[in-house]
Design an enzyme around this catalytic site. Structure first.
Site, mmCIF file in Angstrom:
data_model
loop_
_atom_site.group_PDB
_atom_site.id
_atom_site.type_symbol
_atom_site.label_atom_id
_atom_site.label_comp_id
_atom_site.label_asym_id
_atom_site.label_seq_id
_atom_site.Cartn_x
_atom_site.Cartn_y
_atom_site.Cartn_z
ATOM 1 N N LEU A 1 14.696 7.179 -24.623
ATOM 2 C CA LEU A 1 15.621 7.589 -23.556
ATOM 3 C C LEU A 1 16.915 8.143 -24.132
ATOM 4 O O LEU A 1 17.535 9.026 -23.548
ATOM 5 C CB LEU A 1 15.941 6.391 -22.653
ATOM 6 C CG LEU A 1 14.794 5.847 -21.795
ATOM 7 C CD1 LEU A 1 15.224 4.583 -21.087
ATOM 8 C CD2 LEU A 1 14.343 6.889 -20.790
ATOM 9 N N GLY A 2 17.345 7.606 -25.260
ATOM 10 C CA GLY A 2 18.580 8.079 -25.870
ATOM 11 C C GLY A 2 18.786 7.468 -27.231
ATOM 12 O O GLY A 2 18.207 6.436 -27.568
ATOM 13 N N GLY B 1 24.794 5.946 -32.381
ATOM 14 C CA GLY B 1 25.159 5.771 -33.778
ATOM 15 C C GLY B 1 24.544 4.526 -34.386
ATOM 16 O O GLY B 1 24.345 4.449 -35.585
ATOM 17 N N THR C 1 18.738 2.865 -30.666
ATOM 18 C CA THR C 1 17.940 3.711 -29.791
ATOM 19 C C THR C 1 17.533 2.915 -28.566
ATOM 20 O O THR C 1 17.273 1.716 -28.652
ATOM 21 C CB THR C 1 16.682 4.210 -30.534
ATOM 22 O OG1 THR C 1 17.077 4.835 -31.760
ATOM 23 C CG2 THR C 1 15.907 5.196 -29.693
ATOM 24 N N VAL C 2 17.457 3.605 -27.410
ATOM 25 C CA VAL C 2 16.968 2.998 -26.174
ATOM 26 C C VAL C 2 15.628 3.637 -25.826
ATOM 27 O O VAL C 2 15.507 4.855 -25.798
ATOM 28 C CB VAL C 2 17.982 3.185 -25.022
ATOM 29 C CG1 VAL C 2 17.414 2.630 -23.723
ATOM 30 C CG2 VAL C 2 19.286 2.494 -25.359
ATOM 31 N N ASP D 1 35.072 -2.405 -23.346
ATOM 32 C CA ASP D 1 34.610 -1.069 -23.733
ATOM 33 C C ASP D 1 34.237 -0.269 -22.486
ATOM 34 O O ASP D 1 33.145 0.289 -22.391
ATOM 35 C CB ASP D 1 33.414 -1.168 -24.693
ATOM 36 C CG ASP D 1 33.206 0.122 -25.478
ATOM 37 O OD1 ASP D 1 34.127 0.970 -25.484
ATOM 38 O OD2 ASP D 1 32.129 0.283 -26.074
#
Length: 657
Positions: free
Chosen positions: A326-327, A330, A333-334, A444
């Site tokens: 999915l993405g 840095g 990963t998903v 955040d």
């Protein structure tokens, strides 16, 4: 354990009995005495040994044979005992290397005598307690087998036999009969061993027939013998012919047995290695810390986190295939995963993990376990037995707000929807600050951590940097961590984290929604590089409508846009005390949403008020395409800490409905 030490100052020998038979020490006598009860009369039991030595050089490491160390056996039937130790000359001749002597009870094969170094080892007593067990002999009850068989609670199951205890105190044990195996104490008792099925224990040379508790070996037609492996097994009746079939069958069975044995050994070793590796990863990834945190949460009535296995998540992601990504960010990963019940989930997998990230990972699990809000992404579970820890979230289909804001061509991203998303995100943060079981500071807040579901509802995500705040405190001292462009300058300079730090970061997100610009961009001029500073400066110079996104100016009412801009200004105050609380921000945004609903003339009024501001330049800029780039820089390098930064993840968004 008994201990005797000589004090050279007082000349006295101190004795200590710690109810713990080996003896360790020179010129020492040790005794063990006991009073036990037999079937007919009392029996006094005593035994002992002596250890003699005068020089440390006479003592051999690992040898317990009477020089510095001696052993004696313990009689059967021992229940209560007392160890004692006596020095022959109060250790005066050997004080330089042996000030104390010890006597203790334990399994002799587990004690390793280390020579004269044991006499001066201050940790000797603790080492004995930690490494030398006492073997306990147990039986059931105090009745003999003959009596126990008549009782209703007789413990021996089927295919087992009763064995009387020989300890002199009665009682019995159960053991499986020959040809059977299993636990004789559990129903239905011992089970038959199929000797024929296991080539490693098959006693027959050619034909084997299993029976209950035994087996029958036989020879096929043309052979004679007892059928068992050996010289009298199956012998061909015609001795002049070479036994081709027998040799071939024997070689085949032998090779098959060898192959099966090697295969079984290989998979057993491999399975054991995998099990040990997963245990190592579980501990390395903070498994015990997570158990403690979840246990504490359970005491407060919080639903426990589901633990997924590594195999289950590998299967859900097709072994983490590239087409399931999915993405990327840095630090990780998903992946899109599909569970056995067809539920679609998002699986967050970091690239690497170190000790500084473990606490953040566990922190995110614990915080999300305790949060239940419709605008906070739901944590479904986690996995700790992989090389890197994994988090399993609900699947949010439309990516992040970060990647929708600069695309002004998005038909759904109207002013009303921008205001709604801002109100939903503010409400979720207000809940975390004041309504959660323990106040939570996100630390955040940014558009990349606001996900959008299939109906474009906002969901706050990524709690790896968040902190729980004790109820009696308003601030927490931490190492500075956050994202440049969103980071509260007061927190950056003082390291004092408060809920107002989230308010500042949310003010930057609100400015993004109003302007369609990134918080930090190297492509803008030096004055415009930082969006927060640029926004405040523009308001002071009466240039607000020059920096707002043209579509926002067209669709929003003048009063509404000015009120929203004033709210951004309040959130971006340098002094945290001058900023509103998140609850106040959420309430004001809801009021602004009601303004839209109750004033249908708002859009027309905004167009009339801003008509003079809409130049050809702004009309053209309403159609330009803003390149999507990852600008975010995690400020954790300032403090030496790093965390999985989901703001650097790029998602594949569904088409707007």
């Amino acid at each position: 354990m008994s201990k005797a030490c000589y004090d050279p100052l007082s000349g006295a020998v101190t004795h200590q009995n710690m109810a713990w038979s080996d003896i360790n020490g020179c010129n020492t006598l040790s005794f063990i005495t006991s009073l036990t009860f037999g079937s007919s009369k009392n029996r006094n039991i005593s035994n002992g040994c002596a250890s003699v030595c005068y020089k440390a050089e006479d003592i051999l490491d690992g040898v317990c044979s009477g020089i510095g160390c001696c052993q004696t056996s313990i009689p059967k039937g021992l229940k209560h005992y007392l160890t004692s130790v006596r020095n022959l000359d109060n250790n005066t001749q050997i004080l330089s290397f042996d000030p104390c002597s010890y006597a203790f009870l334990g399994e002799h094969q587990r004690f390793t005598f280390r020579g004269a170094s044991d006499f001066t080892d201050p940790n000797f007593t603790q080492r004995v307690f930690d490494t030398v067990p006492v073997v306990v002999d147990w039986v059931l009850g105090n009745q003999s087998c003959a009596v126990a068989k008549k009782e209703d609670d007789y413990a021996c199951g089927g295919n087992s036999s009763c064995v009387d205890s020989d300890n002199g105190h009665g009682g019995y044990r159960c053991s499986c009969n020959k040809g059977y195996e299993g636990n004789p104490y559990l129903n239905p008792g011992c089970q038959d061993i199929d000797e024929c099925a296991d080539p490693n224990i098959n006693p027959c040379e050619m034909e084997c027939t299993n029976t209950q508790g035994s087996y029958i070996c036989s020879c096929p037609e043309g052979y004679y013998g007892d059928g068992r492996k050996g010289p009298k097994g199956c012998i061909p009746r015609n001795k002049s012919e070479f036994p081709v079939i027998k040799v071939s069958l024997g070689l085949g069975l032998g090779m098959l047995s060898l192959l099966m044995g090697i295969t079984w050994l290989y998979f057993s070793i491999k399975k054991r290695k995998i099990t040990k590796l997963r245990e190592k990863f579980f501990q390395q990834n903070g498994g015990f810390l997570l158990k403690q945190q979840i246990s504490s949460s359970n005491e407060c009535g919080v639903e426990p986190t589901k633990i997924f296995t590594a195999e289950a998540l590998e299967k859900a992601t097709n072994n983490y295939a590239d087409d399931r990504i999915l993405g990327r960010g840095g630090y990780g990963t998903v992946y899109r995963g599909i569970l056995p019940n067809k539920q679609v989930v998002a699986i967050k997998k970091s690239k690497v993990i170190d000790e500084s990230q473990i606490e953040q990972f566990i922190n995110e699990v614990v915080i999300l376990t305790q949060v239940d809000h419709r605008n906070v992404v739901k944590l479904l579970g986690c996995c700790l037995e992989a090389e890197v820890p994994l988090l399993v979230y609900e699947y949010v289909s439309n990516g992040t707000l970060f990647h929708h804001i600069p695309n002004s061509a998005n038909s759904w991203l109207s002013w009303d929807n921008r205001l709604r998303i801002a109100a939903e995100a503010a409400g979720a943060l207000a809940y975390l600050h004041s309504a959660a079981s323990k106040p939570v500071i996100h630390r955040d807040v940014k558009s990349a951590n606001i996900l959008l579901d299939e109906y474009y509802n906002a969901k706050i995500s990524d709690f790896g940097a968040s902190r729980l705040v004790p109820l009696d405190q308003t601030q927490v001292t931490t190492l500075v961590q956050g994202t440049l462009g969103y980071l509260d300058p007061e927190y950056f300079h003082t390291s004092q984290l408060t809920e107002k730090s989230d308010v500042y970061s949310f003010g930057v997100v609100l400015a993004e929604l109003l302007t369609g610009k990134r918080p930090i961009s190297t492509e803008r001029s030096q004055v415009q590089k930082n969006l927060a500073t640029y926004f405040i400066t523009s308001m002071k110079e009466n240039r607000l409508f020059q920096i707002l996104e043209p579509r926002v100016v067209r669709e929003g009412a003048l009063e509404q846009l000015q009120a929203t801009a004033e709210l951004v200004k309040k959130c971006l105050q340098i002094n945290g005390e001058d900023r509103p609380k998140m609850k106040e921000v959420a309430m004001e945004l809801e009021e602004l949403r009601k303004f839209t609903k109750t004033h249908p003339w708002a859009h027309q009024h905004a167009d009339e008020e801003t008509e003079g501001l809409m130049t050809d330049q702004y009309e053209q800029s309403d159609l330009y395409t803003v390149p999507i780039s990852t600008y975010n820089t995690n400020a954790s390098h300032l403090s030496g800490q790093y965390s999985l930064d989901s703001s650097q993840l790029t998602f594949q968004a569904n088409s707007p409905r």
